[in-house]
Design a protein around this motif. Sequence first.
Motif, mmCIF file in Angstrom:
data_model
loop_
_atom_site.group_PDB
_atom_site.id
_atom_site.type_symbol
_atom_site.label_atom_id
_atom_site.label_comp_id
_atom_site.label_asym_id
_atom_site.label_seq_id
_atom_site.Cartn_x
_atom_site.Cartn_y
_atom_site.Cartn_z
ATOM 1 N N VAL A 273 43.005 30.850 42.140
ATOM 2 C CA VAL A 273 43.483 31.884 41.227
ATOM 3 C C VAL A 273 44.496 32.764 41.961
ATOM 4 C CG1 VAL A 273 42.858 33.861 39.791
ATOM 5 C CG2 VAL A 273 41.291 31.912 39.970
ATOM 6 N N SER A 275 46.439 36.167 41.455
ATOM 7 C CA SER A 275 46.454 37.343 40.582
ATOM 8 C C SER A 275 47.339 38.426 41.162
ATOM 9 C CB SER A 275 45.035 37.873 40.356
ATOM 10 O OG SER A 275 44.460 38.298 41.569
ATOM 11 N N LYS A 282 54.367 34.311 43.197
ATOM 12 C CA LYS A 282 53.232 33.412 42.925
ATOM 13 C C LYS A 282 53.692 31.959 42.746
ATOM 14 C CE LYS A 282 51.553 36.037 39.541
ATOM 15 N NZ LYS A 282 52.264 37.319 39.723
ATOM 16 N N GLU A 340 50.334 32.852 33.546
ATOM 17 C CA GLU A 340 49.707 33.680 32.511
ATOM 18 C C GLU A 340 48.562 32.922 31.844
ATOM 19 O OE1 GLU A 340 52.826 35.023 29.928
ATOM 20 O OE2 GLU A 340 53.626 36.417 31.406
ATOM 21 N N TYR A 342 45.511 33.516 31.435
ATOM 22 C CA TYR A 342 44.576 34.273 30.598
ATOM 23 C C TYR A 342 44.942 34.178 29.119
ATOM 24 C CZ TYR A 342 48.459 37.467 31.472
ATOM 25 O OH TYR A 342 49.707 37.999 31.600
ATOM 26 N N ALA A 377 47.479 31.555 37.243
ATOM 27 C CA ALA A 377 48.094 32.795 37.719
ATOM 28 C C ALA A 377 48.273 33.788 36.587
ATOM 29 C CB ALA A 377 49.446 32.487 38.367
ATOM 30 N N TYR A 379 48.267 38.493 35.631
ATOM 31 C CA TYR A 379 47.882 39.854 36.003
ATOM 32 C C TYR A 379 46.437 39.898 36.495
ATOM 33 C CZ TYR A 379 52.058 41.445 33.451
ATOM 34 O OH TYR A 379 53.335 41.651 33.027
ATOM 35 N N THR A 380 46.147 40.831 37.385
ATOM 36 C CA THR A 380 44.858 40.870 38.082
ATOM 37 C C THR A 380 43.670 41.000 37.126
ATOM 38 O OG1 THR A 380 45.926 41.856 40.010
ATOM 39 C CG2 THR A 380 43.518 42.030 39.870
ATOM 40 N N MET A 383 43.142 38.150 34.579
ATOM 41 C CA MET A 383 42.711 36.917 35.242
ATOM 42 C C MET A 383 41.222 36.979 35.579
ATOM 43 S SD MET A 383 45.065 34.736 35.154
ATOM 44 C CE MET A 383 44.228 33.514 36.170
ATOM 45 N N LYS A 384 40.732 38.148 35.956
ATOM 46 C CA LYS A 384 39.299 38.294 36.207
ATOM 47 C C LYS A 384 38.498 38.006 34.938
ATOM 48 C CE LYS A 384 39.535 41.736 39.953
ATOM 49 N NZ LYS A 384 39.206 43.148 40.316
ATOM 50 N N PHE A 400 40.543 33.090 45.548
ATOM 51 C CA PHE A 400 41.471 34.033 44.938
ATOM 52 C C PHE A 400 42.513 34.484 45.956
ATOM 53 C CE2 PHE A 400 37.788 34.112 42.293
ATOM 54 C CZ PHE A 400 38.216 34.464 41.016
ATOM 55 N N TYR A 402 45.472 37.355 46.224
ATOM 56 C CA TYR A 402 45.925 38.578 45.564
ATOM 57 C C TYR A 402 47.340 38.929 46.019
ATOM 58 C CZ TYR A 402 41.050 39.076 44.226
ATOM 59 O OH TYR A 402 39.798 38.853 43.691
#
Length: 508
Positions: A273, A275, A282, A340, A342, A377, A379-380, A383-384, A400, A402
């Motif tokens: 991941v 993020s 990224k 993106e 998510y 990949a 936004y933090t 993604m969580k 992960f 970051y």
Amino acid sequence: MAKKNNPIAIIEESFLSLKKYLETNINPDEAVFTASFIKDLQKETARILETCKVLNQDTEFIQKINQEVNPTASRGLLFKAEHFFLSDIITLYDKEWANKNEKSQFVLAYYYDALRNNHFAEENATAQLNQLVFTEEFKNQILKIKKENKILTSNAEQNRSLLPVVLSETRHIKRDEILVQYQNFLSFAFDKKLESTTVFADFLGLSLNKSKNKEVEVLPEEDTLEKVLKELNELVGLATVKKDVGELINLLEIQKKRSHQGLKNVEITLHTVFSGPPGTGKTSVARLLSRIFKHLGFLSKGQMYETDREGLVAGYVGQTATKVDAAVISSLGGVLFVDEAYALSQNAFGNDYGAEAVNTLLKRMEDHRDDLAVVVAGYTEPMKIFVESNPGLRSRFNRFFYFDHFSPVELLQIFESLCTKSDFIVSNDAKEKLSDTFDLLYKTKNESFGNARAVRNLFEKCVQNQANRIVKLKKITNKALKTLTEEDIPEPKETEQNVNLEQKDKES
């Protein structure tokens, strides 16, 4: 006899699973293939089935390739991709007839059983299969396979492989992938090595000059792990990410050494991941990571295939799985990068197929766990939530990386790097104004701040301003063409307002 609804005959029972032929005894050292060989063959055949599944969804292609079939042979019915693949490898088998042996016969039989009977010979039955290939019954079955599964074409030239021929003529995206799979057949069956798809195309008599598709060999021969690491270290900033990549490399290197010593290893996932905010590298790091995995021996090719929600999710039942399959097949041997990610689990309109895309992707990750790495990949925080939304995602993505916002100093370094690549220099006054600009952008940033993207937009604005300034000069010198002055740099507040507008547009 062929069934009425199928133009190719089917042997109802897989002959590679029969025991009645096993009366011949051979010594162990006479075995022509190993359990490891069968395991590799199974992986490659599974990839072929995945490719055929994708091709079968392409109605236009299936119609076109069936136009090449002799009408008498087809009896008005359509052959599927697996029929053509089987017929083509029979053609290749005949081409290499002088090199045929028990091993090559077994490979042909294996492909037949997988493609036509949906049966994979078990690697734990290696001893029995090594006996089977020496029996007369087995050799008779090979003759029967060749006779009943060779597709007659309307073209007078029968000894050509239809799938790559038609793929080449239509500039199909799957052409190079199919060529590699045919190369692998020759490698498995005859130990015949062809170093590139171009060489193999010549072997088949294909003309690939008109195709816009890239070669499957994505990495240059001179590419090395040291070269990749140098490129990684030359990226601006990303100190934490570089440290994480270094630690992952150390872990994988030790895993290899343990394996060579015959020691057990814990299972390590390459799925990762990424993020952080946009424009922080990224995609670039994912591309480098794929090459690193290749050089360490954990991936076979090292390419990266980039996609997003639009590339994976369709609007109708059944189409999403096909799109995911196509992306996965293009990524085998390398990294599938989903930006993106998510968005796959976010839908405000109902009747969404994002969940289908996720579930299909999870299944394919398991099917190809030995030669595929998936990097998701975004936004933090989203993604969580995305990873936690599905137990399958939680279990497969436990690594992960970051990515932080670039600091003002790093943003200036990126700007200067863009200048160097485009033959510009920055005057001292302009550099001071840029520093003030990046200080202001950093202080007022939010999660949507574009970082390197915002820097590139500013650079392009500065180049435009410079052009408007110097076009009025009577004499334009080389120095004038190259230099960005303080006058060319927009006011910091103006740049901040433009960046804020871009962020609002992206969030709306």
